[in-house]
Design a protein around this motif. Structure first.
Motif, PDB file in Angstrom:
ATOM      1  N   SER A 187       0.819  -1.210   0.000  1.00 40.28           N
ATOM      2  CA  SER A 187       0.000   0.000   0.000  1.00 40.28           C
ATOM      3  C   SER A 187       0.857   1.266   0.000  1.00 40.28           C
ATOM      4  O   SER A 187       0.561   2.218  -0.739  1.00 40.28           O
ATOM      5  N   LEU A 188       1.930   1.285   0.785  1.00 34.25           N
ATOM      6  CA  LEU A 188       2.765   2.481   0.869  1.00 34.25           C
ATOM      7  C   LEU A 188       3.516   2.734  -0.439  1.00 34.25           C
ATOM      8  O   LEU A 188       3.521   3.861  -0.953  1.00 34.25           O
ATOM      9  N   VAL A 189       4.142   1.694  -0.994  1.00 33.36           N
ATOM     10  CA  VAL A 189       4.898   1.866  -2.237  1.00 33.36           C
ATOM     11  C   VAL A 189       3.950   2.183  -3.392  1.00 33.36           C
ATOM     12  O   VAL A 189       4.228   3.056  -4.228  1.00 33.36           O
ATOM     13  N   GLY A 190       2.808   1.505  -3.449  1.00 36.75           N
ATOM     14  CA  GLY A 190       1.844   1.762  -4.513  1.00 36.75           C
ATOM     15  C   GLY A 190       1.312   3.185  -4.463  1.00 36.75           C
ATOM     16  O   GLY A 190       1.248   3.876  -5.495  1.00 36.75           O
ATOM     17  N   ALA A 191       0.936   3.644  -3.272  1.00 33.54           N
ATOM     18  CA  ALA A 191       0.430   5.008  -3.123  1.00 33.54           C
ATOM     19  C   ALA A 191       1.500   6.039  -3.488  1.00 33.54           C
ATOM     20  O   ALA A 191       1.213   7.066  -4.117  1.00 33.54           O
ATOM     21  N   PHE A 192       2.752   5.754  -3.114  1.00 38.93           N
ATOM     22  CA  PHE A 192       3.846   6.665  -3.431  1.00 38.93           C
ATOM     23  C   PHE A 192       4.018   6.821  -4.940  1.00 38.93           C
ATOM     24  O   PHE A 192       4.161   7.928  -5.459  1.00 38.93           O
ATOM     25  N   MET A 193       3.996   5.693  -5.665  1.00 44.94           N
ATOM     26  CA  MET A 193       4.182   5.748  -7.117  1.00 44.94           C
ATOM     27  C   MET A 193       3.026   6.485  -7.797  1.00 44.94           C
ATOM     28  O   MET A 193       3.240   7.311  -8.692  1.00 44.94           O
ATOM     29  N   VAL A 194       1.795   6.214  -7.379  1.00 47.47           N
ATOM     30  CA  VAL A 194       0.649   6.899  -7.976  1.00 47.47           C
ATOM     31  C   VAL A 194       0.713   8.390  -7.674  1.00 47.47           C
ATOM     32  O   VAL A 194       0.454   9.230  -8.554  1.00 47.47           O
TER      33      VAL A 194
END
Length: 289
Positions: free
Chosen positions: A276-283
């Motif tokens: 969730s953290l890495v995905g949200a960061f990339m988006v």
């Protein structure tokens, strides 16, 4: 004495420690190395390691595929030694995921970088949500035969839906170097009711085999495809990948060791948090920066 690749002593130590930490983390939870290495290669390494060049997304994916080879070769051997791999399941998934990953790795060169970044981040957030929903109050019961006899292998019940999941995982591995490990982990723990330790080891083998197929395709295209093939102008810094490979091999062993001792509930929570953290960061980087 000059160090290779323009490293300073502090820069080399920082590079190795950061790489070892990431490799240990991804191998502990059977994540693709790309989950952490792609954003790290793009945004972290150039800031904390002066010798490391700024690279675009496709180069970061290519380098992540390369270093993954070292880490997962190491960790798969450790998982196999501990008896945490179901070979029958791995073969069934790899028969689908490898050819799909080879095809989509070639197709990825035609996709805009922004689309790939959104796909990368969005898929991680989605996987986090799937894990959260699937493991709410759940436990991993043993699979037994209808007569209460021997345990039924999940390979014996591998159906069309399972092949679809393997195909989607292979496609994502080819496009953005993620998801085959996470989808295999989710498939085995949620749908097949396999223990997290065995699903992690099996996912590591599936991930390794799929990524090798994508990596060979990537190397072939970089070597032989004409520059006009992709429209991307980049060079993968494989020299740094070789240095990182040493730390990744050690991280693979450390990750397998830690996984055998971490409670399954903690493993699942850690996976959900990282996704969730890495995905949200990339988006967020794509949409707002």
């Amino acid at each position: 004495m000059a160090l290779p690749l323009g490293f300073s002593a502090i820069g080399l130590l920082t590079f190795l420690l950061l790489t070892f930490t990431i490799a240990t983390t991804v191998n502990t939870f059977a994540m693709e190395a790309a989950v952490l290495f792609v954003p790290a290669f793009m945004f972290v390494y150039p800031e904390v390691v002066p010798a490391f060049p700024s690279i675009p997304l496709q180069a970061a994916i290519g380098l992540a595929l390369f270093v993954e080879l070292f880490g997962y070769t190491s960790s798969v051997s450790a998982y196999y030694y501990r008896g945490h791999i179901d070979l029958d399941v791995a073969k069934a998934i790899l028969a689908v995921s490898i050819p799909v990953a080879v095809l989509t790795r070639a197709l990825s060169y035609f996709a805009p970088s922004t689309v790939l970044k959104l796909l990368f981040g969005g898929m991680l957030v989605l996987l986090s949500a799937v894990l959260f929903k699937a493991h709410q109050g759940g436990s991993h019961d043993e699979r037994v035969a209808a007569d209460g006899g021997q345990t039924v292998s999940p390979a014996a019940t591998f159906d069309r839906y399972d092949r679809l999941v393997a195909g989607v995982g292979g496609a994502m591995a080819g496009f953005v170097a993620i998801a085959i490990g996470e989808l295999t982990q989710t498939l085995l723990t949620v749908r097949k009711r396999v223990s997290v330790r065995v699903s992690t080891g099996t996912s590591a083998l599936v991930l390794h085999g799929t990524i090798v197929g994508a990596l060979i395709t990537n190397l072939f295209l970089l070597k032989f495809a004409p520059p006009a093939f992709s429209g991307h102008d980049f060079t993968v810094p494989f020299g740094f990948g070789l240095v990182a490979g040493l730390a990744c091999a050690c991280g693979g062993q450390a990750g397998a060791f830690i996984n055998s001792r971490v409670p399954e509930e903690i493993t699942i929570r850690a996976m959900m948090t990282v996704y969730s953290l890495v995905g949200a960061f990339m988006v967020y980087r794509v949409l707002f920066l």
